[in-house]
Design a protein around this motif. Structure first.
Motif, PDB file in Angstrom:
ATOM      1  N   ARG A   1       0.766  -1.313  -0.006  1.00 18.60           N
ATOM      2  CA  ARG A   1       0.166   0.083  -0.046  1.00 18.60           C
ATOM      3  C   ARG A   1       0.892   1.152   0.070  1.00 18.60           C
ATOM      4  NH1 ARG A   1      -3.574  -0.594   4.588  1.00 18.60           N
ATOM      5  NH2 ARG A   1      -4.541  -2.181   3.141  1.00 18.60           N
ATOM      6  N   ALA A   2       1.970   1.352   0.883  1.00 16.10           N
ATOM      7  CA  ALA A   2       2.863   2.409   0.826  1.00 16.10           C
ATOM      8  C   ALA A   2       3.482   2.466  -0.613  1.00 16.10           C
ATOM      9  CB  ALA A   2       3.836   2.419   1.859  1.00 16.10           C
ATOM     10  N   TYR A   3       3.713   1.432  -1.397  1.00 17.05           N
ATOM     11  CA  TYR A   3       4.414   1.455  -2.775  1.00 17.05           C
ATOM     12  C   TYR A   3       3.486   2.125  -3.606  1.00 17.05           C
ATOM     13  CZ  TYR A   3       6.872   0.146  -6.814  1.00 17.05           C
ATOM     14  OH  TYR A   3       7.138  -0.101  -8.128  1.00 17.05           O
ATOM     15  N   LEU A   4       2.557   1.570  -3.635  1.00 17.69           N
ATOM     16  CA  LEU A   4       1.622   2.194  -4.498  1.00 17.69           C
ATOM     17  C   LEU A   4       0.903   3.425  -4.393  1.00 17.69           C
ATOM     18  CD1 LEU A   4      -0.385  -1.562  -4.996  1.00 17.69           C
ATOM     19  CD2 LEU A   4       1.127  -0.563  -6.746  1.00 17.69           C
ATOM     20  N   SER A   5       0.560   3.706  -3.129  1.00 17.93           N
ATOM     21  CA  SER A   5       0.150   4.819  -2.869  1.00 17.93           C
ATOM     22  C   SER A   5       1.444   6.093  -3.340  1.00 17.93           C
ATOM     23  CB  SER A   5      -0.281   5.240  -1.484  1.00 17.93           C
ATOM     24  OG  SER A   5       0.708   4.897  -0.735  1.00 17.93           O
ATOM     25  N   ALA A   6       2.772   5.687  -3.132  1.00 13.15           N
ATOM     26  CA  ALA A   6       3.699   6.812  -3.349  1.00 13.15           C
ATOM     27  C   ALA A   6       3.670   6.676  -4.890  1.00 13.15           C
ATOM     28  CB  ALA A   6       4.783   6.129  -2.855  1.00 13.15           C
ATOM     29  N   ILE A   7       3.350   5.806  -5.956  1.00 11.88           N
ATOM     30  CA  ILE A   7       3.434   5.893  -7.230  1.00 11.88           C
ATOM     31  C   ILE A   7       2.285   6.550  -7.620  1.00 11.88           C
ATOM     32  CG2 ILE A   7       2.873   4.488  -9.285  1.00 11.88           C
ATOM     33  CD1 ILE A   7       4.354   2.101  -8.044  1.00 11.88           C
ATOM     34  N   ALA A   8       0.989   6.579  -7.036  1.00 11.07           N
ATOM     35  CA  ALA A   8       0.139   7.504  -7.294  1.00 11.07           C
ATOM     36  C   ALA A   8       0.089   8.948  -6.855  1.00 11.07           C
ATOM     37  CB  ALA A   8      -1.363   6.993  -6.750  1.00 11.07           C
ATOM     38  N   LEU A   9       0.651   9.128  -5.783  1.00  5.81           N
ATOM     39  CA  LEU A   9       0.910  10.515  -5.608  1.00  5.81           C
ATOM     40  C   LEU A   9       2.018  11.042  -6.378  1.00  5.81           C
ATOM     41  CD1 LEU A   9       0.635  10.260  -1.674  1.00  5.81           C
ATOM     42  CD2 LEU A   9      -0.621  11.698  -3.209  1.00  5.81           C
ATOM     43  N   GLY A  10       3.130  10.380  -6.521  1.00  8.33           N
ATOM     44  CA  GLY A  10       4.358  10.477  -7.342  1.00  8.33           C
ATOM     45  C   GLY A  10       3.830  11.224  -9.002  1.00  8.33           C
ATOM     46  N   PHE A  11       2.909  10.307  -9.657  1.00  5.26           N
ATOM     47  CA  PHE A  11       2.533  10.833 -10.747  1.00  5.26           C
ATOM     48  C   PHE A  11       1.819  12.293 -10.728  1.00  5.26           C
ATOM     49  CE2 PHE A  11       2.990   6.446 -12.386  1.00  5.26           C
ATOM     50  CZ  PHE A  11       4.000   6.656 -13.174  1.00  5.26           C
ATOM     51  N   THR A  12       1.178  12.716  -9.638  1.00  7.20           N
ATOM     52  CA  THR A  12       0.403  13.622  -9.695  1.00  7.20           C
ATOM     53  C   THR A  12       1.393  14.835  -9.043  1.00  7.20           C
ATOM     54  OG1 THR A  12      -0.730  13.138  -7.472  1.00  7.20           O
ATOM     55  CG2 THR A  12      -1.840  12.969  -9.491  1.00  7.20           C
ATOM     56  N   ASN A  13       2.492  14.607  -8.615  1.00  4.80           N
ATOM     57  CA  ASN A  13       3.324  15.654  -7.863  1.00  4.80           C
ATOM     58  C   ASN A  13       3.718  16.506  -8.935  1.00  4.80           C
ATOM     59  OD1 ASN A  13       5.150  16.848  -6.500  1.00  4.80           O
ATOM     60  ND2 ASN A  13       6.382  15.279  -5.833  1.00  4.80           N
ATOM     61  N   PRO A  14       3.519  17.969  -8.777  1.00  2.93           N
ATOM     62  CA  PRO A  14       3.725  18.953  -9.904  1.00  2.93           C
ATOM     63  C   PRO A  14       5.253  19.150  -9.617  1.00  2.93           C
ATOM     64  CG  PRO A  14       2.576  19.836  -7.832  1.00  2.93           C
ATOM     65  CD  PRO A  14       2.518  18.382  -7.653  1.00  2.93           C
ATOM     66  N   LEU A  15       6.054  18.916  -8.676  1.00  2.00           N
ATOM     67  CA  LEU A  15       7.261  19.276  -8.566  1.00  2.00           C
ATOM     68  C   LEU A  15       8.169  18.087  -9.483  1.00  2.00           C
ATOM     69  CD1 LEU A  15       9.813  20.784  -7.517  1.00  2.00           C
ATOM     70  CD2 LEU A  15       9.800  19.255  -5.465  1.00  2.00           C
ATOM     71  N   THR A  16       7.818  16.757  -9.341  1.00  2.00           N
ATOM     72  CA  THR A  16       8.342  16.002 -10.502  1.00  2.00           C
ATOM     73  C   THR A  16       8.037  16.127 -11.952  1.00  2.00           C
ATOM     74  OG1 THR A  16       7.934  14.380  -8.545  1.00  2.00           O
ATOM     75  CG2 THR A  16       8.506  13.458 -10.846  1.00  2.00           C
ATOM     76  N   VAL A  17       6.788  16.508 -12.326  1.00  2.00           N
ATOM     77  CA  VAL A  17       6.566  16.791 -13.563  1.00  2.00           C
ATOM     78  C   VAL A  17       7.053  17.810 -13.965  1.00  2.00           C
ATOM     79  CG1 VAL A  17       4.525  17.289 -15.111  1.00  2.00           C
ATOM     80  CG2 VAL A  17       4.131  15.834 -13.099  1.00  2.00           C
ATOM     81  N   ILE A  18       7.466  19.012 -13.326  1.00  2.00           N
ATOM     82  CA  ILE A  18       8.055  20.204 -13.628  1.00  2.00           C
ATOM     83  C   ILE A  18       9.592  19.895 -13.774  1.00  2.00           C
ATOM     84  CG2 ILE A  18       8.979  22.464 -12.881  1.00  2.00           C
ATOM     85  CD1 ILE A  18       5.926  22.590 -11.641  1.00  2.00           C
ATOM     86  N   LEU A  19      10.117  19.052 -13.035  1.00  2.00           N
ATOM     87  CA  LEU A  19      11.282  18.884 -13.034  1.00  2.00           C
ATOM     88  C   LEU A  19      11.845  17.877 -14.496  1.00  2.00           C
ATOM     89  CD1 LEU A  19      12.480  17.970  -9.562  1.00  2.00           C
ATOM     90  CD2 LEU A  19      13.404  20.213 -10.886  1.00  2.00           C
ATOM     91  N   PHE A  20      10.953  17.033 -14.660  1.00  2.00           N
ATOM     92  CA  PHE A  20      11.010  16.209 -16.005  1.00  2.00           C
ATOM     93  C   PHE A  20      10.688  16.986 -17.006  1.00  2.00           C
ATOM     94  CE2 PHE A  20      11.534  12.418 -13.020  1.00  2.00           C
ATOM     95  CZ  PHE A  20      12.624  11.580 -13.889  1.00  2.00           C
ATOM     96  N   LEU A  21       9.983  17.858 -17.075  1.00  2.00           N
ATOM     97  CA  LEU A  21       9.552  18.552 -18.167  1.00  2.00           C
ATOM     98  C   LEU A  21      10.716  19.555 -18.508  1.00  2.00           C
ATOM     99  CD1 LEU A  21       5.780  19.555 -18.045  1.00  2.00           C
ATOM    100  CD2 LEU A  21       6.683  18.019 -19.834  1.00  2.00           C
ATOM    101  N   ALA A  22      11.456  20.125 -17.422  1.00  2.00           N
ATOM    102  CA  ALA A  22      12.503  20.940 -17.778  1.00  2.00           C
ATOM    103  C   ALA A  22      13.798  20.158 -18.183  1.00  2.00           C
ATOM    104  CB  ALA A  22      12.903  21.433 -16.364  1.00  2.00           C
ATOM    105  N   ALA A  23      13.848  18.628 -17.871  1.00  2.00           N
ATOM    106  CA  ALA A  23      15.055  17.990 -18.304  1.00  2.00           C
ATOM    107  C   ALA A  23      14.657  17.283 -19.771  1.00  2.00           C
ATOM    108  CB  ALA A  23      15.391  17.007 -17.371  1.00  2.00           C
ATOM    109  N   LEU A  24      13.588  17.429 -20.286  1.00  2.00           N
ATOM    110  CA  LEU A  24      12.848  16.754 -21.382  1.00  2.00           C
ATOM    111  C   LEU A  24      13.920  16.737 -22.545  1.00  2.00           C
ATOM    112  CD1 LEU A  24      10.566  14.957 -21.977  1.00  2.00           C
ATOM    113  CD2 LEU A  24       9.362  16.751 -22.952  1.00  2.00           C
TER     114      LEU A  24
END
Length: 163
Positions: A96-119
């Motif tokens: 549950r900890a692993y799967l919920s971290a995946i769900a939260l990670g995909f919606t984490n704006p900081l992660t998305v912004i960092l990957f878009l910057a490094a795209l």
């Protein structure tokens, strides 16, 4: 990508404090799985295809991200951190900890912004497999270090300090 202490870092710290190192690692590796996925998509060129869609839907994506982070903040604020006293590792809890971290990670704006910057940097790489593996290994090392430090400090913290 993983080192900034943002929502996922705080979640990893909170779960390590509450339930121990194994739960912190499960949370961190869930975030690492998101980093692995985003880097694979970027290296394979799919990130370039998704970027216009993400930019066109930035308001909706931002709203979903903000609501997710608000829910996380309210839940964290309302809940008290009670240290788990047993060393028994519950596989369902870890999953549950692993799967919920995946769900939260995909919606984490900081992660998305960092990957878009490094795209652009990701899309220019010719050695895709080592780059993707490197992102995951780097992320895994960070989450291991963070969970280890918090787990070591855990025994020294009182309930008053945790509040």
């Amino acid at each position: 990508m993983a080192a900034p202490i943002g929502p996922m870092g705080m979640l990893c710290i909170q779960r390590t404090l509450a339930s121990g190192m194994a739960t912190g690692l499960a949370t961190g590796f869930g975030a690492g799985t998101v980093h692995l996925t985003y880097s694979a998509l970027a290296v394979l060129g799919l990130g370039s295809l998704a970027q216009p869609w993400v930019e066109a839907n930035a308001a909706g994506f931002g709203t979903v991200s903000a609501l997710t982070l608000l829910w996380f903040a309210i839940r964290t604020h309302r809940g008290s951190v009670a240290l788990q006293t047993t060393d028994v590792v519950d596989n369902v809890h870890l999953a549950r900890a692993y799967l919920s971290a995946i769900a939260l990670g995909f919606t984490n704006p900081l992660t998305v912004i960092l990957f878009l910057a490094a795209l652009h940097a990701f899309s220019m790489q010719t050695a895709a497999a080592p780059l993707i593996a490197g992102v995951f290994v780097g992320s895994a090392i960070w989450w291991t270090v963070l969970s280890t430090i918090v787990a070591m400090a855990r025994s020294r913290l009182t309930p008053h300090m945790l509040r």
